[in-house]
Write an enzyme that holds these catalytic residues in place. Structure first.
Site, PDB file in Angstrom:
ATOM      1  CE1 TYR A  86      -4.148   1.385   0.505  1.00  0.00           C
ATOM      2  CE2 TYR A  86      -2.776   3.773   1.466  1.00  0.00           C
ATOM      3  CZ  TYR A  86      -3.547   3.165   1.250  1.00  0.00           C
ATOM      4  OH  TYR A  86      -4.861   4.172   0.896  1.00  0.00           O
ATOM      5  CG  ASP A 229      -2.055  17.113 -21.459  1.00  0.00           C
ATOM      6  OD1 ASP A 229      -1.559  15.978 -22.001  1.00  0.00           O
ATOM      7  OD2 ASP A 229      -3.207  16.815 -21.999  1.00  0.00           O
ATOM      8  CE  LYS A 272      -5.030   9.247 -24.604  1.00  0.00           C
ATOM      9  NZ  LYS A 272      -5.531  10.659 -23.578  1.00  0.00           N
ATOM     10  NE  ARG A 395     -12.915  13.657 -30.010  1.00  0.00           N
ATOM     11  CZ  ARG A 395     -13.013  13.427 -28.760  1.00  0.00           C
ATOM     12  NH1 ARG A 395     -11.602  13.319 -28.038  1.00  0.00           N
ATOM     13  NH2 ARG A 395     -13.924  13.841 -28.429  1.00  0.00           N
ATOM     14  CG  PHE A 461     -17.290  13.268 -26.574  1.00  0.00           C
ATOM     15  CD1 PHE A 461     -17.503  14.449 -25.886  1.00  0.00           C
ATOM     16  CD2 PHE A 461     -16.646  12.158 -26.748  1.00  0.00           C
ATOM     17  CE1 PHE A 461     -15.889  14.392 -25.332  1.00  0.00           C
ATOM     18  CE2 PHE A 461     -15.939  12.710 -25.388  1.00  0.00           C
ATOM     19  CZ  PHE A 461     -15.327  13.399 -24.524  1.00  0.00           C
TER      20      PHE A 461
HETATM   21  C1  LIG Z   1      -6.054  11.593 -23.465  1.00  0.00           C
HETATM   22  C2  LIG Z   1      -5.271  12.738 -22.920  1.00  0.00           C
HETATM   23  C3  LIG Z   1      -6.006  13.254 -22.315  1.00  0.00           C
HETATM   24  C4  LIG Z   1      -6.475  12.288 -20.909  1.00  0.00           C
HETATM   25  O1  LIG Z   1      -6.546  11.425 -20.663  1.00  0.00           O
HETATM   26  P1  LIG Z   1      -6.736   9.883 -19.867  1.00  0.00           P
HETATM   27  O2  LIG Z   1      -5.743   9.081 -19.676  1.00  0.00           O
HETATM   28  O3  LIG Z   1      -7.642   9.656 -21.170  1.00  0.00           O
HETATM   29  O4  LIG Z   1      -7.736  10.473 -18.835  1.00  0.00           O
HETATM   30  C5  LIG Z   1      -5.451  13.972 -21.526  1.00  0.00           C
HETATM   31  N1  LIG Z   1      -4.761  15.363 -22.238  1.00  0.00           N
HETATM   32  C6  LIG Z   1      -4.905  14.444 -23.709  1.00  0.00           C
HETATM   33  C7  LIG Z   1      -3.691  15.440 -24.938  1.00  0.00           C
HETATM   34  C8  LIG Z   1      -4.847  13.448 -24.298  1.00  0.00           C
HETATM   35  O5  LIG Z   1      -4.216  12.616 -25.345  1.00  0.00           O
END
Ligand SMILES: *Cc1c(COP(=O)(O)O)cnc(C)c1O
Length: 488
Positions: A86, A229, A272, A395, A461
């Site tokens: 944990y 991001d 991703k 999209r 969506f």
């Molecule tokens: C997919 C994505 C997110 C969100 O991520 P999740 O793991 O699906 O919650 C945020 N920013 C970008 C650019 C993304 O492609």
């Protein structure tokens, strides 16, 4: 001599450049290609929303790259060496080391996925009336910022949403617009500037390091922080190497460190970036860390697992390191490039230059007879599923929101996104996509619009259902049968 094709493209004796698979397939999953009559039933059952299809009825799942990239043998192996605890798990230490090595950030807060990081960031920094300037929004980012009382302002260059373009970095922030936003609203109202690598909703388009350096200057001048991001950072780094002169001989490691070095906070969806699950928020700044840290056990889990299994944490650590390997991160963009180039040669409009994540087909260009209020991208996604069994994602305006008067906020672009997850598809499958899309393009006049039947109040969506405005789906099926006979 002609310019040499960058790896993994190899020149065939025929003269064609082919993106060669630099991996072999060792675990496989059986796929179904059900007849078009079943696909018609399935898309009706799904309310003409590809999110609501079952993979039982899907041949190629090109909905998203999220959590669908192929895992490597090393990732799977690492999962078996996970340290179940944990608190204080050594798996987390290995993840932390990987974050430092790849992103150059020494603190990392684990979260269960990308949007969970966005929740933490929004809760920690966004207040009532906050303004968040960014190159472009992502759906979940938009939701978290607005749910916390903030507003987003998109400051791409004016031509960034132009479908056909030769601009190498359509994800760049327009520096003049950024300075104007800061002057107009004041730095006090701006919790952070957000930069999204391989800007998702405009077609996986990258920004350049030169641009990020300019954004950094504006941030420094005004005492602002930059949040990166990094969900699609591998692809952005690959495009920097290919398209930004200064970095053409740089390693991916150097490019990633340079990008992350210009950001105060880096967050990512490991679904991703690393072919696994999970996500994380990383920084070198202790004060910023302190503003977010206490929220992790509230929303995610303890600091060393963050709502995901330690097995996934091991897979994240290995996956992050694999982002440094050109042959890994180039696989998806090279297939996308191959597909986009073959489509555009036939006059089928798709976002160019080819970006990361997927091939983005221009629904407004293909269906000028379908008004935006009848969701051309949604209609094209449903029609393409119908004629191919391939599931893409809308999209466009379906992925948008309504304004205070209940009218659709029309999207800048209406795209059918065909995601190409890393190392999942073969080139013959990509050729099938090209073939069926070509047929659909030739029969585009048969495709009609959609209307909402059931519309959720937020992120509609995902689960909304729609219906066709006429019997166009039946007409499309009849034409398919006339042309293809009994074929699947
Ligand atoms: C997919 C994505 C997110 C969100 O991520 P999740 O793991 O699906 O919650 C945020 N920013 C970008 C650019 C993304 O492609």
């Amino acid at each position: 001599m002609k310019e040499e094709a960058p790896a993994p493209f190899v020149k065939f004796a025929s003269g064609e450049n082919i993106p060669l698979e630099l991996h072999k397939v060792r675990v496989v999953q059986k796929l179904n290609l059900v007849p078009i009559e079943r696909r018609l039933e399935a898309i009706k059952e799904a309310g003409f929303n590809t999110f609501r299809l079952s993979t039982r009825d899907v041949y190629l799942d090109m909905l998203t790259d999220s959590g669908t990239n192929a895992m490597s043998d090393n990732q799977v192996a690492a999962m078996n060496a996970a340290d179940d605890a944990y608190a204080g798990s050594q798996s987390f230490d290995r993840f932390k080391d990987a974050v430092l090595e790849v992103f150059g950030k020494k603190y990392v807060l684990p979260a269960h996925q990308g949007r969970a990081c966005e929740n933490i960031l929004a809760k920690a920094f966004v207040k009532e009336d906050s303004i968040v300037p960014m190159n472009y929004h992502f759906t979940t980012t938009h939701a978290h910022i607005t749910l916390n009382g903030g507003r987003i302002i998109e400051i791409l260059y004016d031509d960034a949403t132009q479908i056909s373009s030769t601009k190498p970095f359509k994800g760049n922030i327009d520096i003049n617009k950024l300075e104007k936003v800061v002057a107009e609203y004041g730095a006090d109202r701006i919790p952070f500037i957000r930069m999204e690598a391989s800007t998702n909703l405009i077609g996986g388009q990258p920004f350049s390091i030169a641009n990020m350096r300019e954004v950094r200057k504006v941030a420094d001048k005004n005492g602002l922080i930059i949040v990166l991001d990094a969900s699609l950072i591998g692809e952005n780094a690959y495009f920097i190497k290919k398209r930004e002169e200064e970095f053409k001989n740089a390693s991916i490691a150097t490019i990633l460190q340079t990008m992350c070095g210009l950001a105060d906070i880096v967050y990512f969806s490991a679904r991703k970036v690393s072919s696994s699950r999970g996500g994380g928020i990383a920084t070198n700044n202790e004060e910023l860390l302190k503003k977010m840290k206490h929220l992790i056990p509230v929303y995610e889990g303890f600091f060393t697992y963050g709502g995901i299994s330690v097995r996934e944490i091991e897979a994240m650590a290995v996956g992050l390191r694999e982002t440094l390997d050109d042959t890994v991160i180039s696989q998806s963009p090279s297939f996308i490039e191959y597909l986009v180039e073959n489509l555009t040669k036939k006059g089928i409009p798709a976002v160019t230059p080819p970006g990361g994540l997927g091939c983005h087909v221009d629904a407004m260009g293909i269906l000028p007879h379908v008004p935006q209020t009848q969701y051309p991208a949604g209609a094209l996604a449903a029609a393409f599923y119908l004629v191919s069994g391939v599931r893409g994602m809308e999209r466009g305006t379906v992925s948008s929101v309504r304004d205070e008067n209940g009218n659709d906020v029309l999207a800048d672009v209406e795209l059918l996104r065909l995601a190409v997850p890393r190392r999942v598809f073969t080139l013959s499958q990509i050729k099938y996509v090209e073939d069926r899309l070509t047929w659909l393009y030739q029969n585009r006049d048969l495709i009609g619009g959609l209307k909402f039947v059931n519309e959720p109040p937020i992120l509609r969506f995902f689960d909304g259902s729609l219906g066709p405005v006429s019997d166009w789906p039946e007409k499309l099926v009849a034409k398919f049968r006339a042309d293809f006979g009994d074929s699947l």
